[in-house]
Write a protein that holds these residues in place. Structure first.
Motif, PDB file in Angstrom:
ATOM      1  N   PRO A  63      -7.582   0.237  17.478  1.00 20.55           N
ATOM      2  CA  PRO A  63      -7.579   0.630  16.058  1.00 20.55           C
ATOM      3  C   PRO A  63      -6.172   0.689  15.465  1.00 20.55           C
ATOM      4  CG  PRO A  63      -8.954   2.105  17.368  1.00 20.55           C
ATOM      5  CD  PRO A  63      -8.179   1.265  18.343  1.00 20.55           C
ATOM      6  N   GLU A  64      -6.026   0.159  14.263  1.00 16.37           N
ATOM      7  CA  GLU A  64      -4.727   0.151  13.597  1.00 16.37           C
ATOM      8  C   GLU A  64      -4.256   1.558  13.256  1.00 16.37           C
ATOM      9  OE1 GLU A  64      -2.524  -2.148  12.896  1.00 16.37           O
ATOM     10  OE2 GLU A  64      -3.661  -3.781  13.830  1.00 16.37           O
ATOM     11  N   ASP A  65      -5.191   2.465  12.952  1.00 19.97           N
ATOM     12  CA  ASP A  65      -4.781   3.815  12.565  1.00 19.97           C
ATOM     13  C   ASP A  65      -4.093   4.558  13.703  1.00 19.97           C
ATOM     14  OD1 ASP A  65      -7.021   3.961  14.068  1.00 19.97           O
ATOM     15  OD2 ASP A  65      -8.114   5.374  12.777  1.00 19.97           O
ATOM     16  N   VAL A  66      -4.387   4.150  14.970  1.00 19.00           N
ATOM     17  CA  VAL A  66      -3.701   4.759  16.108  1.00 19.00           C
ATOM     18  C   VAL A  66      -2.228   4.395  16.089  1.00 19.00           C
ATOM     19  CG1 VAL A  66      -3.620   4.918  18.624  1.00 19.00           C
ATOM     20  CG2 VAL A  66      -5.821   4.704  17.465  1.00 19.00           C
ATOM     21  N   TYR A  67      -1.942   3.125  15.788  1.00 19.65           N
ATOM     22  CA  TYR A  67      -0.549   2.691  15.692  1.00 19.65           C
ATOM     23  C   TYR A  67       0.159   3.365  14.516  1.00 19.65           C
ATOM     24  CZ  TYR A  67      -1.536  -1.024  19.066  1.00 19.65           C
ATOM     25  OH  TYR A  67      -1.867  -1.718  20.198  1.00 19.65           O
ATOM     26  N   GLY A 126       8.520   4.723  19.284  1.00 20.60           N
ATOM     27  CA  GLY A 126       9.110   3.392  19.239  1.00 20.60           C
ATOM     28  C   GLY A 126       8.187   2.350  19.857  1.00 20.60           C
ATOM     29  N   PRO A 127       8.625   1.090  19.879  1.00 18.94           N
ATOM     30  CA  PRO A 127       7.776   0.009  20.421  1.00 18.94           C
ATOM     31  C   PRO A 127       7.394   0.215  21.886  1.00 18.94           C
ATOM     32  CG  PRO A 127       9.613  -0.895  19.166  1.00 18.94           C
ATOM     33  CD  PRO A 127       9.874   0.567  19.304  1.00 18.94           C
ATOM     34  N   PHE A 128       8.354   0.652  22.716  1.00 17.19           N
ATOM     35  CA  PHE A 128       8.073   0.813  24.141  1.00 17.19           C
ATOM     36  C   PHE A 128       7.113   1.972  24.385  1.00 17.19           C
ATOM     37  CE2 PHE A 128      12.063  -1.565  24.280  1.00 17.19           C
ATOM     38  CZ  PHE A 128      11.757  -2.528  25.233  1.00 17.19           C
ATOM     39  N   VAL A 129       7.342   3.080  23.689  1.00 15.14           N
ATOM     40  CA  VAL A 129       6.452   4.230  23.830  1.00 15.14           C
ATOM     41  C   VAL A 129       5.055   3.876  23.340  1.00 15.14           C
ATOM     42  CG1 VAL A 129       6.003   6.596  23.074  1.00 15.14           C
ATOM     43  CG2 VAL A 129       8.336   5.884  23.630  1.00 15.14           C
ATOM     44  N   THR A 130       4.971   3.148  22.237  1.00 16.86           N
ATOM     45  CA  THR A 130       3.680   2.731  21.697  1.00 16.86           C
ATOM     46  C   THR A 130       2.930   1.838  22.675  1.00 16.86           C
ATOM     47  OG1 THR A 130       4.547   2.833  19.441  1.00 16.86           O
ATOM     48  CG2 THR A 130       2.541   1.553  19.776  1.00 16.86           C
ATOM     49  N   PHE A 131       3.670   0.936  23.313  1.00 11.82           N
ATOM     50  CA  PHE A 131       3.022   0.016  24.261  1.00 11.82           C
ATOM     51  C   PHE A 131       2.496   0.752  25.488  1.00 11.82           C
ATOM     52  CE2 PHE A 131       3.361  -2.688  28.053  1.00 11.82           C
ATOM     53  CZ  PHE A 131       2.430  -3.657  27.730  1.00 11.82           C
ATOM     54  N   PRO A 180      -2.952   1.874  27.794  1.00 12.87           N
ATOM     55  CA  PRO A 180      -4.142   2.667  28.171  1.00 12.87           C
ATOM     56  C   PRO A 180      -5.424   2.218  27.475  1.00 12.87           C
ATOM     57  CG  PRO A 180      -2.276   4.104  27.734  1.00 12.87           C
ATOM     58  CD  PRO A 180      -1.866   2.731  27.305  1.00 12.87           C
ATOM     59  N   LEU A 181      -5.318   1.806  26.196  1.00 14.10           N
ATOM     60  CA  LEU A 181      -6.522   1.439  25.459  1.00 14.10           C
ATOM     61  C   LEU A 181      -7.103   0.092  25.898  1.00 14.10           C
ATOM     62  CD1 LEU A 181      -5.706   2.658  21.828  1.00 14.10           C
ATOM     63  CD2 LEU A 181      -7.281   3.671  23.475  1.00 14.10           C
ATOM     64  N   ILE A 182      -6.246  -0.786  26.408  1.00 12.87           N
ATOM     65  CA  ILE A 182      -6.756  -2.083  26.875  1.00 12.87           C
ATOM     66  C   ILE A 182      -6.933  -2.096  28.400  1.00 12.87           C
ATOM     67  CG2 ILE A 182      -5.646  -3.289  24.960  1.00 12.87           C
ATOM     68  CD1 ILE A 182      -3.633  -4.433  27.020  1.00 12.87           C
TER      69      ILE A 182
END
Length: 314
Positions: free
Chosen positions: A200-204, A213-218, A224-226
């Motif tokens: 979901p985009e709202d999670v991002y 940041g990008p690394f923490v988000t990934f 975890p979601l994929i």
């Protein structure tokens, strides 16, 4: 009145056909797959099992029942089967740590909605549909003694003389891995793109508002979601890599001296009519294939237990 109503219901229930039009349409649509499964999967498996207990060369008059002798001979074999099976695992271990991270990285890039990225997705998938014979020819020309790679390295002064990449097992196996990664990373990129599209985009957006940041988000959100889909992709990749044989046959053909032979090419050359000698024991080949199947199934079961723990952790 109630009895008459019940009788009407019973009559209408009796008139209802056993197979509706929708049932027939669905059956017709899936029938090719069902027929294909019985003809091209189940029947060959049962045929191989029946022949694995016999000495069988394709001539019925020479067929002899030998019990478990074919299976015993596989375990005491010294003609290269276990070396070939080890090469299959070596190939898989060398390939997947390159292919899957590369596919995931490319999926993350081309999933962005930038101009030209739709065409890039087609380009990434293109190697997957190229014939393995063409792939073997391309990489043979690239890495041969007088090929492009040696020519480029010599031109820039990085080599004083050409390298025979196919003369050593290490370099020949490296070329096999590179060629196989190039051919198959596209399909895994598509799989990862589908997995990423379900996040979901709202999670991002929430993570971005929290300052991630990008690394923490990934690592904290995307991965975890994929994770469940990633586990399935990895299982398919392991299974496909262990059963690789066509790229080896077309690129090295087991060179040097059979050192890059894998389980599938071993079976093809030793047991399959048309490739092996006319007097080859097909029954022994069937027994070897069954042992192969049990080993690969064991790998899948072990992997599944480990992946379930990892996915539940996420």
């Amino acid at each position: 009145m109630k009895s008459s109503a019940k009788s009407i219901e019973l009559k209408t229930a009796k008139k209802k056909p056993f197979f509706t039009k929708h049932d027939i349409e669905c059956t017709v649509m899936i029938s090719p797959s069902i027929i294909g499964f019985f003809v091209f999967t189940l029947y060959p498996i049962l045929w191989a099992i029946s022949k694995s207990f016999n000495y069988y060369t394709g001539v019925d008059s020479q067929t002899m029942f030998v019990g478990l002798e074919n299976f015993k001979n596989v375990f005491v074999s010294s003609d290269g089967y276990w070396t070939a099976l080890g090469n299959s695992f070596l190939f898989t271990i060398g390939k997947l740590p390159i292919e899957l991270p590369l596919a995931l990285l490319l999926a993350l890039i081309v999933s962005k909605k930038y101009p030209g990225f739709k065409s890039a997705r087609i380009g990434l998938y293109f190697p997957t549909i190229i014939s393995v014979t063409v792939v073997g020819l391309v990489f043979t020309n690239l890495f041969s003694y007088s090929g492009y790679i040696n020519g480029i390295l010599q031109k820039f002064g990085m080599l004083s003389e050409p390298i025979d990449f196919f003369a050593k097992k290490s370099t020949a196996m490296m070329i096999l891995i590179i060629a196989s990664v190039w051919q198959t990373f596209g399909i895994n990129t598509i799989y990862f793109m589908v997995a990423l599209s379900n996040v979901p985009e709202d999670v991002y957006e929430s993570a971005k508002l929290d300052g991630a940041g990008p690394f923490v988000t990934f690592f904290k959100i995307t991965l975890p979601l994929i994770a469940p889909v990633f586990a399935t992709i990895l299982l398919l990749a392991i299974n496909g890599s262990l059963q690789t044989g066509d790229i080896v046959l077309n690129l090295t053909n087991g060179a040097p001296g059979g050192q890059t032979e894998v389980a599938q090419t071993y079976l093809l050359k030793k047991m399959v009519p048309g490739f092996a000698s006319p007097s080859a024991n097909i029954g022994a080949g069937c027994a070897t294939a069954i042992i192969n199947a049990f080993i690969y199934t064991g790998v899948a079961v072990i992997y599944k237990k480990i992946s379930n723990k990892v996915v539940s952790y996420y």
